[in-house]
Design a protein around this motif. Sequence first.
Motif, PDB file in Angstrom:
ATOM      1  N   TRP A 449     102.706  67.592  25.453  1.00  0.00           N
ATOM      2  CA  TRP A 449     101.849  68.758  25.725  1.00  0.00           C
ATOM      3  C   TRP A 449     100.913  69.062  24.568  1.00  0.00           C
ATOM      4  O   TRP A 449      99.708  69.281  24.759  1.00  0.00           O
ATOM      5  N   ARG A 453      96.860  69.106  24.377  1.00  0.00           N
ATOM      6  CA  ARG A 453      96.154  70.325  23.986  1.00  0.00           C
ATOM      7  C   ARG A 453      95.166  70.084  22.834  1.00  0.00           C
ATOM      8  O   ARG A 453      93.988  70.401  22.930  1.00  0.00           O
ATOM      9  N   VAL A 489     102.077  74.140  32.984  1.00  0.00           N
ATOM     10  CA  VAL A 489     101.731  73.942  31.577  1.00  0.00           C
ATOM     11  C   VAL A 489     100.361  73.291  31.410  1.00  0.00           C
ATOM     12  O   VAL A 489      99.705  73.491  30.382  1.00  0.00           O
ATOM     13  N   ARG A 491      97.848  73.987  33.631  1.00  0.00           N
ATOM     14  CA  ARG A 491      96.926  75.072  33.959  1.00  0.00           C
ATOM     15  C   ARG A 491      96.741  76.037  32.785  1.00  0.00           C
ATOM     16  O   ARG A 491      95.744  76.749  32.715  1.00  0.00           O
ATOM     17  N   CYS A 492      97.710  76.055  31.876  1.00  0.00           N
ATOM     18  CA  CYS A 492      97.580  76.918  30.698  1.00  0.00           C
ATOM     19  C   CYS A 492      96.537  76.392  29.715  1.00  0.00           C
ATOM     20  O   CYS A 492      96.236  77.069  28.743  1.00  0.00           O
ATOM     21  N   ASN A 620     106.598  80.127  38.523  1.00  0.00           N
ATOM     22  CA  ASN A 620     105.526  80.504  37.596  1.00  0.00           C
ATOM     23  C   ASN A 620     104.591  79.339  37.305  1.00  0.00           C
ATOM     24  O   ASN A 620     105.030  78.222  37.087  1.00  0.00           O
ATOM     25  N   ASP A 625     100.171  80.871  41.471  1.00  0.00           N
ATOM     26  CA  ASP A 625      99.459  81.724  40.518  1.00  0.00           C
ATOM     27  C   ASP A 625      97.954  81.521  40.607  1.00  0.00           C
ATOM     28  O   ASP A 625      97.178  82.460  40.416  1.00  0.00           O
ATOM     29  N   ARG A 629      95.471  84.594  41.529  1.00  0.00           N
ATOM     30  CA  ARG A 629      94.335  84.975  40.675  1.00  0.00           C
ATOM     31  C   ARG A 629      93.067  85.114  41.509  1.00  0.00           C
ATOM     32  O   ARG A 629      92.261  86.018  41.287  1.00  0.00           O
TER      33      ARG A 629
ATOM     34  N   THR B 484      97.324  80.148  21.895  1.00  0.00           N
ATOM     35  CA  THR B 484      96.790  81.042  22.927  1.00  0.00           C
ATOM     36  C   THR B 484      97.242  80.587  24.316  1.00  0.00           C
ATOM     37  O   THR B 484      96.654  80.975  25.322  1.00  0.00           O
ATOM     38  N   GLU B 485      98.260  79.741  24.344  1.00  0.00           N
ATOM     39  CA  GLU B 485      98.824  79.301  25.618  1.00  0.00           C
ATOM     40  C   GLU B 485     100.346  79.402  25.594  1.00  0.00           C
ATOM     41  O   GLU B 485     101.029  79.000  26.535  1.00  0.00           O
ATOM     42  N   GLY B 488     102.277  81.387  28.259  1.00  0.00           N
ATOM     43  CA  GLY B 488     102.200  80.678  29.531  1.00  0.00           C
ATOM     44  C   GLY B 488     103.174  79.521  29.624  1.00  0.00           C
ATOM     45  O   GLY B 488     103.903  79.387  30.611  1.00  0.00           O
ATOM     46  N   VAL B 489     103.208  78.687  28.610  1.00  0.00           N
ATOM     47  CA  VAL B 489     104.063  77.502  28.717  1.00  0.00           C
ATOM     48  C   VAL B 489     105.539  77.868  28.620  1.00  0.00           C
ATOM     49  O   VAL B 489     106.396  77.146  29.155  1.00  0.00           O
ATOM     50  N   ARG B 491     106.665  80.857  29.863  1.00  0.00           N
ATOM     51  CA  ARG B 491     106.932  81.493  31.155  1.00  0.00           C
ATOM     52  C   ARG B 491     107.154  80.456  32.252  1.00  0.00           C
ATOM     53  O   ARG B 491     107.755  80.758  33.293  1.00  0.00           O
ATOM     54  N   TYR B 618      95.104  82.836  26.522  1.00  0.00           N
ATOM     55  CA  TYR B 618      94.266  82.261  27.568  1.00  0.00           C
ATOM     56  C   TYR B 618      94.556  82.958  28.897  1.00  0.00           C
ATOM     57  O   TYR B 618      95.672  83.412  29.137  1.00  0.00           O
ATOM     58  N   LYS B 619      93.556  83.016  29.754  1.00  0.00           N
ATOM     59  CA  LYS B 619      93.686  83.783  30.999  1.00  0.00           C
ATOM     60  C   LYS B 619      94.873  83.348  31.862  1.00  0.00           C
ATOM     61  O   LYS B 619      95.521  84.181  32.490  1.00  0.00           O
ATOM     62  N   ASN B 620      95.154  82.054  31.879  1.00  0.00           N
ATOM     63  CA  ASN B 620      96.258  81.588  32.726  1.00  0.00           C
ATOM     64  C   ASN B 620      97.595  81.676  32.002  1.00  0.00           C
ATOM     65  O   ASN B 620      97.714  81.315  30.843  1.00  0.00           O
ATOM     66  N   GLY B 621      98.603  82.118  32.731  1.00  0.00           N
ATOM     67  CA  GLY B 621      99.965  81.989  32.236  1.00  0.00           C
ATOM     68  C   GLY B 621     100.537  83.158  31.475  1.00  0.00           C
ATOM     69  O   GLY B 621     101.749  83.239  31.316  1.00  0.00           O
ATOM     70  N   ASN B 624      99.064  88.784  32.094  1.00  0.00           N
ATOM     71  CA  ASN B 624      98.244  88.974  33.279  1.00  0.00           C
ATOM     72  C   ASN B 624      98.908  88.400  34.534  1.00  0.00           C
ATOM     73  O   ASN B 624      99.024  89.075  35.557  1.00  0.00           O
ATOM     74  N   ASP B 625      99.370  87.180  34.440  1.00  0.00           N
ATOM     75  CA  ASP B 625      99.993  86.543  35.595  1.00  0.00           C
ATOM     76  C   ASP B 625     101.334  87.188  35.927  1.00  0.00           C
ATOM     77  O   ASP B 625     101.714  87.275  37.103  1.00  0.00           O
ATOM     78  N   SER B 642      91.731  91.594  34.526  1.00  0.00           N
ATOM     79  CA  SER B 642      92.393  90.865  33.451  1.00  0.00           C
ATOM     80  C   SER B 642      91.431  90.696  32.285  1.00  0.00           C
ATOM     81  O   SER B 642      90.333  90.168  32.458  1.00  0.00           O
TER      82      SER B 642
END
Lengths: 677, 677
Positions: A449, A453, A489, A491-492, A620, A625, A629, B484-485, B488-489, B491, B618-621, B624-625, B642
């Motif tokens: 991951w 990234r 992961v 999508r993040c 999740n 999701d 959104r 910044t992720e 999300g990862v 969750r 970041y917006k995803n994850g 907000n979600d 969001s």
Amino acid sequence: MKGIQMKNQRTLFDKIGEKLRLERIATEIRDMSMDNISKTKSGHPGGSLSVTDILTCLYFGRIYNGRKRQLEAVLNYDPCDPLWEGRDRVIMSKGHAAPALYATLARAGFFDCDVLKIYRKIDSPLEGHPAMFQVLKDGKDRGTRGVDFSTGSLGHGFSVAAGVALHAKIYGYDYDVYTILGDGELQEGMPWEACMTIANKGLTRLCAFVDYNHLQVDGSVDEINQLEPLDKKFKAFNWEVKVIDGHDYYQILDVLAYFKLKRSARTKPLMVIANTTKGKGVPEIEGDFTYHALPLTLEQLERASKSFHERIEEIDEEMTKCSPDSVAVTDRVKRPSPVIQEDLREIISRNPSEEYNAPTATRIGYGNCLSRLGEYRRLYVLNADLEGACGTSNFCKKYPERAVNPSDRRSINLGVQECNMMSMAAGIASCGKVPVVNTFGIFSTGRAWEMVRQDISYPRLNVKIIGSHTGLALGEYGVSHQATEDVGVMRCLPNIVVIEPSDAIQADRLFEKVLLYDGPVYYRLGRNPTPLIYVNGNDFGVEPVLDFEIGKGVLLKEGEDWTIIASGPVLCEALKVAQMARESIQVIDMPTIEPVDEALIVKAAMKTKRIATVQDHYKNGGLNDAVLRAIAKHRLHVEFRSIALSGFGESGSPKDLYEKYGLSASKIMEQLGLTPK
Amino acid sequence: MKGIQMKNQRTLFDKIGEKLRLERIATEIRDMSMDNISKTKSGHPGGSLSVTDILTCLYFGRIYNGRKRQLEAVLNYDPCDPLWEGRDRVIMSKGHAAPALYATLARAGFFDCDVLKIYRKIDSPLEGHPAMFQVLKDGKDRGTRGVDFSTGSLGHGFSVAAGVALHAKIYGYDYDVYTILGDGELQEGMPWEACMTIANKGLTRLCAFVDYNHLQVDGSVDEINQLEPLDKKFKAFNWEVKVIDGHDYYQILDVLAYFKLKRSARTKPLMVIANTTKGKGVPEIEGDFTYHALPLTLEQLERASKSFHERIEEIDEEMTKCSPDSVAVTDRVKRPSPVIQEDLREIISRNPSEEYNAPTATRIGYGNCLSRLGEYRRLYVLNADLEGACGTSNFCKKYPERAVNPSDRRSINLGVQECNMMSMAAGIASCGKVPVVNTFGIFSTGRAWEMVRQDISYPRLNVKIIGSHTGLALGEYGVSHQATEDVGVMRCLPNIVVIEPSDAIQADRLFEKVLLYDGPVYYRLGRNPTPLIYVNGNDFGVEPVLDFEIGKGVLLKEGEDWTIIASGPVLCEALKVAQMARESIQVIDMPTIEPVDEALIVKAAMKTKRIATVQDHYKNGGLNDAVLRAIAKHRLHVEFRSIALSGFGESGSPKDLYEKYGLSASKIMEQLGLTPK
């Protein structure tokens, strides 16, 4: 290294004052880098100072070619053309030494020295850790001119360098690759993957330096987790090893001359263990680990700067005694690069997809596309011991690692090395090729991951990431291999398109589009044969369409009461629901999960007012999701249900698992409160 | 290994027919494992057969203690008490050889041999890859009796074994740790992290076997990415290395006798390179890599089984010539384990939190809690070269790695090894202690994501995962370090509680609850000092409460028009919005992002009908979600917005970055269409 060549080199260098010339440049670089760290009040002085002499020799050093009786630049680059394909590459794996790299690049003419002042400031091209230089489609650029790859997260650069070196070997480029590693990062496992691979795959035009200053953030490397006997480690990984003083210009140049001139005699890549001093050149911080990331105070800076300037004056005085013009110097020559001219659209139209008749795994559909478009020369396939499992065998047989014709060697099997594979692919993509990385989804999105990234998502490189054997549908392998978080992961991460084809036909056809698309894609595939949807006379009574587009969903069946949205083979269960339920069910295939087809969702919401998503994925992060959104964004008033996994699965047959974990058609019916016909 | 001890051992063994006894057991194991693979039609025969003799010697082998003139069992275990704390551990790093392990455990009495028939079937305790045995709070158990740790993803087991061995050393347990590695997995980097650490940290009660069968999924290890000189590699990593024939019982037992009896003389951990044959015992598949994961056909199985049974008959005949009872045999003795009696609640009440007065980083608040509760002996702190950065210095000074009193050595610094650190922590947690893993959020959640997933989330082990330096708020370090992720990862993983405290006081107080909670937690922290919220006279005019609970949000300010929900220091911006806006703004602090406080969201939705989340992510994850899911689940009709990052950030001051990327109070106002007072 002690032959006539080196002796002649040193004699000549003494005469022309080469050591003084380099020391002068290194002193300027030290001065500039300390200045920009202290004035920004942020950055890494210790490791910048320890690596400065190595950088100086790479960018400004020259070696004596005794046969040609001339001086040649170590590094071939053109500061006016930083993206010149044929340039030698420098991958600064210890990216925190960015200040030294930036000062070096400015001094080398890649950009104005004034730019250094905005290091780490907002809107600056000089990021806290190096960001590779890229020219975007709109003509704007980003990153730092002269930076060949983004680094900062330790341990990646060695693998990136491996990819860049492999690229040259496969595609016939005439450049060398240098990488500079910190000692601390050798505690990471990933560099040992690269180390093993570079030697075993014969990437002998790669030269690695270890800036061995023996200090890391928290103290002494020797005390925290020591590396000795380091030379024996590298030798046991089949490298040629030279141990030098990393502040002795002659020793550095000798080793570089050896690397460049004795190339044909070498059968191993070259590792240079350069013993250095952290903080070198600023006596009051030399050997003090606390200055790893602590800027000099302005008073310290003033003292250091004064001493740098005094030394430069001394050098200028000493230089008057030398005769720098007494030898022939060759200019850097821009060697020609191979040209690949090909039109992928034309290749696609010449190689139509085969017919599918029986249930087929999506991984096989993908593999068929890969193989039929194999003549696309930019395509390069990487595997990590799952070549057959990931459906790539046909491609790899056509373009094997050991093909007679070097340019046909467009596949590689690295063994069980997912992290190294991912960053090698990033290195290859940074050279403009299209690497496709294959492994199980749990490893491509999970194990690697952070490589995805840092090395793919951030620079938005054109790597296609395959995740095979995903979902609970994998069955018997069990939890350790069932990727049920992979979509989430991925999508993040910004910039990554996430696609899960729903049958083998779509997996085949849509991969054409994936190759045409210029950017990173995660392609989610299944192991086991699943029913065909996009074929006439399918089991679900739906009309096949074959014009798939990235970002577009497919309305497979119209209905009034509910819209069920799904992607991947679990879509079959949704289609069965539409056949089984008394209610009128609309079914949407949504292969592109990110970015999701919002327009189609809006339309469906308007029509049925009830939307459910079905995903073979943890609740999740998945399709659910993405749809939610879109609903929130467009302020759609709908009843929404999510059919997903509420935790990990277990081993069992796919059928048993779908039934137990609520993904079978009948269980979906139950959860949505639908009534059987 | 060639001393009198070994000679005596072999002489005795010949006399009592020890080789025959072991071969008989190994044959039964081979028979059972081939049977269960073929009948399940899934599993890995090749590697199960190659490792069988090693497993047999571990679980059934005995060594001759010449000094005591008696035979002692190699492995100390109690099949009736599989979780006995003092047992010797076997970590099967090459988890795909599960069939051999299962048959071994069944043969050893951990469970009935009939259970083998449901291998890989649904509702079976025998997962496709080994799942560790656990007794849950409700008294139910899961996993396989006798399996000490879950494996399957290659390269993890070595690190887990390191953690388990470290646990014994620190807490004074008298057990040995064995781990069995595949050769393919040595292509991974992670085992080299463990390899370096085990030797450097003196974990000499660890014995590792390499099942060196030279074949991996896609073919020959030697051709794909070879390991030679393997012995030199391990020696260069400071291990003692023995190379043996992995099918010769005497050679295996000699090395085990050496490991157990010469313990005090050894200063290095012991690596046994066991040369083996893939498929050993079934001649028609021996040395054929295609049988890595291909079951024998039923015809092949029948032939194999017949030959196994014939051999067993032969052995029984041969055994009649031996005198197995002619030597003293000691029973396995359940050595006592240390007892730790302590009450964390009492420790907490005796060590109240300090007062906070000035802006403080949340990482510091966390570090203060860690240090003040340091006397909690189950607490063990792991670092990866960011000990100071992560706020753990005070704890580590009190309980240093090199403390005089061994039981005070409750911290370790592994250098730059996040993956190894995470799996070592999992190993420690599997022994009932509470490891806290420290590094930057990008590394704890990203670099080590798959370790968190496989080794912590799946077995739900009590590891506290710290992510420091998170968010855009990190500032100057830039994208490579700005996590910044991370929310999300994390969750995306089942069983993990995700918490982001909003100021230093909450970071301190809430960590008490994190330690009291029995399960994995991701704790997200910031680097830079941020304003205090939970203090009288704070900048935001809100009433501090100090009773924080996991899973509970805090309604900090009531309002009518909008509810803004935030977690982490970005909450300060939301609070400023409430002060600046003409509209009446309600503000909720939501430190627990997963599982989110749904009741509070429902209440807020009912009241303001408009909800916005603000996240430095970041917006995803992210948060907000989590909120969006709650809204959908409870079918709340609200206007939802969001405020989040739409991509990666860059380097700059936190203030400049918040302004540019829309997270400053004024930018939040703009995005929500609020009007200034």
